[in-house]
Write an enzyme that holds these catalytic residues in place. Structure first.
Site, short mmCIF file in Angstrom:
data_model
loop_
_atom_site.label_atom_id
_atom_site.label_comp_id
_atom_site.label_asym_id
_atom_site.label_seq_id
_atom_site.Cartn_x
_atom_site.Cartn_y
_atom_site.Cartn_z
N SER A 180 1.27 0.37 -4.28
CA SER A 180 0.03 -0.39 -4.42
C SER A 180 -1.17 0.51 -4.21
CB SER A 180 0.04 -1.51 -3.37
OG SER A 180 -1.25 -2.05 -3.23
N LYS A 234 4.26 0.13 2.47
CA LYS A 234 4.28 0.82 1.16
C LYS A 234 4.27 2.33 1.35
CE LYS A 234 4.41 -2.76 -1.52
NZ LYS A 234 5.69 -3.09 -2.17
N TYR A 265 1.27 -4.30 5.76
CA TYR A 265 1.73 -4.34 4.36
C TYR A 265 1.55 -2.96 3.73
CZ TYR A 265 1.64 -5.04 -0.67
OH TYR A 265 1.87 -4.90 -2.01
P1 NAD Z 1 6.47 -11.89 -5.59
O1 NAD Z 1 6.46 -12.38 -4.20
O2 NAD Z 1 6.16 -12.82 -6.69
O3 NAD Z 1 7.86 -11.18 -5.91
C1 NAD Z 1 8.62 -10.53 -4.91
C2 NAD Z 1 10.04 -11.05 -5.02
O4 NAD Z 1 10.85 -10.40 -4.05
C3 NAD Z 1 10.14 -12.56 -4.77
O5 NAD Z 1 10.88 -13.14 -5.83
C4 NAD Z 1 10.90 -12.67 -3.44
O6 NAD Z 1 11.70 -13.83 -3.39
C5 NAD Z 1 11.71 -11.39 -3.46
N1 NAD Z 1 12.06 -10.86 -2.13
C6 NAD Z 1 11.25 -10.67 -1.06
N2 NAD Z 1 11.96 -10.15 -0.05
C7 NAD Z 1 13.23 -10.00 -0.47
C8 NAD Z 1 14.41 -9.51 0.11
N3 NAD Z 1 14.43 -9.08 1.39
N4 NAD Z 1 15.54 -9.45 -0.63
C9 NAD Z 1 15.53 -9.90 -1.91
N5 NAD Z 1 14.45 -10.40 -2.51
C10 NAD Z 1 13.31 -10.43 -1.80
O7 NAD Z 1 5.47 -10.62 -5.64
P2 NAD Z 1 4.95 -9.78 -6.88
O8 NAD Z 1 3.49 -10.00 -7.00
O9 NAD Z 1 5.83 -9.99 -8.06
O10 NAD Z 1 5.15 -8.31 -6.29
C11 NAD Z 1 6.28 -7.51 -6.60
C12 NAD Z 1 6.14 -6.19 -5.86
O11 NAD Z 1 4.92 -5.55 -6.27
C13 NAD Z 1 6.06 -6.33 -4.34
O12 NAD Z 1 6.78 -5.25 -3.76
C14 NAD Z 1 4.59 -6.19 -4.06
O13 NAD Z 1 4.34 -5.67 -2.77
C15 NAD Z 1 4.17 -5.19 -5.13
N6 NAD Z 1 2.74 -5.29 -5.45
C16 NAD Z 1 2.19 -6.50 -5.81
C17 NAD Z 1 0.83 -6.59 -6.06
C18 NAD Z 1 0.22 -7.93 -6.39
O14 NAD Z 1 -0.99 -8.08 -6.22
N7 NAD Z 1 0.96 -8.91 -6.91
C19 NAD Z 1 0.02 -5.44 -5.98
C20 NAD Z 1 0.61 -4.22 -5.64
C21 NAD Z 1 1.98 -4.15 -5.38
#
Ligand code: NAD
Ligand code: UDP
Length: 341
Positions: A124, A152, A148
């Site tokens: 991120s 990362k 958080y």
């Molecule tokens: P999201 O919460 O929609 O998706 C994350 C998924 O991981 C969910 O389906 C959740 O059920 C699953 N999950 C969480 N912990 C788990 C575990 N221990 N075992 C198995 N499954 C697990 O989030 P997103 O927005 O799709 O983000 C995906 C990734 O991208 C994350 O790692 C997030 O930190 C990163 N990210 C997101 C953003 C954003 O703004 N959306 C920005 C930068 C980075």
């Protein structure tokens, strides 16, 4: 080729599954559904006509992962699984380090045991902390202000150390800027569990009448209109970046470990996003300007040119499309996946 997609039922993961299928890959989703629903995968099937193998499991469960690696011939892992709410991470740091860091270490350990050596990690822009200047290039110093972001950075470091021990592994660290938008079908999109933390789901919640009014966190930043500036990127563009990252693993001129920004290179203020959403939805977006949110920075946008050079990826969609697509999803599904079609 089978791609293990951890967290594949989530917001970015479900959109990436579509792009993987479109590019001829076979996603195998592994998700504990802590922040998602299998309805998203049903919708992916509706969009693509293809069924996705789904395994309910937790990335902290080494045995479950070994089982998956034994059963399927996995070419690469795209690791989305993680918790992502900054405020919650401040309140529950151990939960975040356990889920995100311990989960990643368990996953990479299972990969090592099962000789799977290609991984794409969802990092991120938060790892840049409060950047001294913009646009941000990948060589900027990193720092964090919350667990958080800390999780990362630790995972990035773990992968860099794995690279030293196993230089033959292919590792992509993708630093996302602000993912927004939804698939153009309006069938899948972002579906936060509680009151949204992020700007776009909050604005769309106000537009659809679920939320009373937007609080704009700070009107006195050193930006053109005083509100915070971010690099919003369409989730479908972001999803396509993962396909490009996978394909780059086969390119001998790309290093085995690389870090790229996935952003558009353009910054928009909160007020500009409100105006764009107002145009998309034709609804008034009631707002008030309040105090700054702790830990927020004034301005953050990417220099995305390295992604273009290295993996031949660039964002194609602008903020109006992002808002139009979010509105299609939100207005068709006011309560997200709880709304029946
Ligand atoms: P999201 O919460 O929609 O998706 C994350 C998924 O991981 C969910 O389906 C959740 O059920 C699953 N999950 C969480 N912990 C788990 C575990 N221990 N075992 C198995 N499954 C697990 O989030 P997103 O927005 O799709 O983000 C995906 C990734 O991208 C994350 O790692 C997030 O930190 C990163 N990210 C997101 C953003 C954003 O703004 N959306 C920005 C930068 C980075
Ligand atoms: N923001 C806001 N009100 C909200 C949520 C966010 O004014 O309810 C602002 C926030 O201060 C920042 C921008 O919108 O300037 C993007 O915030 P978001 O939480 O979506 O992403 P991040 O801060 O992680 O970049």
């Amino acid at each position: 080729m089978n791609i293990l997609v951890t967290g594949g039922a989530g917001y970015i993961g479900s959109h990436t599954c579509i792009e993987l299928l479109d590019a001829g890959f076979t996603p195998i989703v592994f998700d504990n559904l802590s922040n998602s629903s299998t309805i998203a995968l049903d919708r992916v099937k509706q969009i693509t006509g293809q069924t996705i193998t789904f395994i309910k499991g937790d990335v902290r469960d080494a045995e479950a992962l070994d089982h998956v690696f034994n059963e399927y011939n996995i070419y690469a892992v795209i690791h989305f699984a993680g918790l992502k709410a900054v405020g919650e991470s401040v309140e529950k740091p151990l939960m975040y380090y356990d889920n995100n860091v311990s989960g990643s270490i368990t996953l990479f350990g299972a990969m090592e045991r099962n000789t799977v050596s290609r991984v794409i990690f969802s990092s991120s822009a938060t790892v840049y902390g409060d950047p001294a200047t913009v646009p941000i290039t990948e060589d900027f110093p990193t720092s964090t202000t919350n667990p958080y972001g800390g999780s990362k950075l630790i995972i990035e470091d773990v992968l860099k150390n794995i690279h030293i021990a196993h230089p033959e592994w292919n590792i992509a660290l993708l630093r996302y800027f602000n993912p927004v938008g939804a698939h153009k079908s309006g069938l899948i999109g972002e579906d936060p569990n509680d009151i949204p933390n992020n700007l776009m789901p909050y604005i769309s919640g106000v537009a659809v009448g679920k939320l009373e009014q937007l609080s704009i966190f700070g009107g006195d930043y050193p930006t053109p209109d005083g509100t915070g500036v971010r690099d919003y990127i369409h989730v479908v563009d972001l999803a396509k970046g993962h396909v490009k990252a996978l394909q780059a693993f086969e390119n001998p001129s790309v290093d085995n470990l690389y870090t790229v920004n996935l952003g558009t290179g353009k910054g928009y203020s909160v007020l500009e996003m409100v105006a764009a959403f107002n145009k998309a939805s034709n609804k008034p977006i009631k707002y008030q300007i309040t105090d700054r949110r702790a830990g927020d920075i004034a301005c953050c946008y990417a220099d995305p040119s390295y992604a273009k050079t290295l993996i031949d990826w660039e964002a194609t969609m602008g903020v109006q499309v992002m808002c139009d697509d979010t509105w299609r999803w939100q207005s068709n599904h006011p309560t997200g996946y709880k709304t029946n079609d």
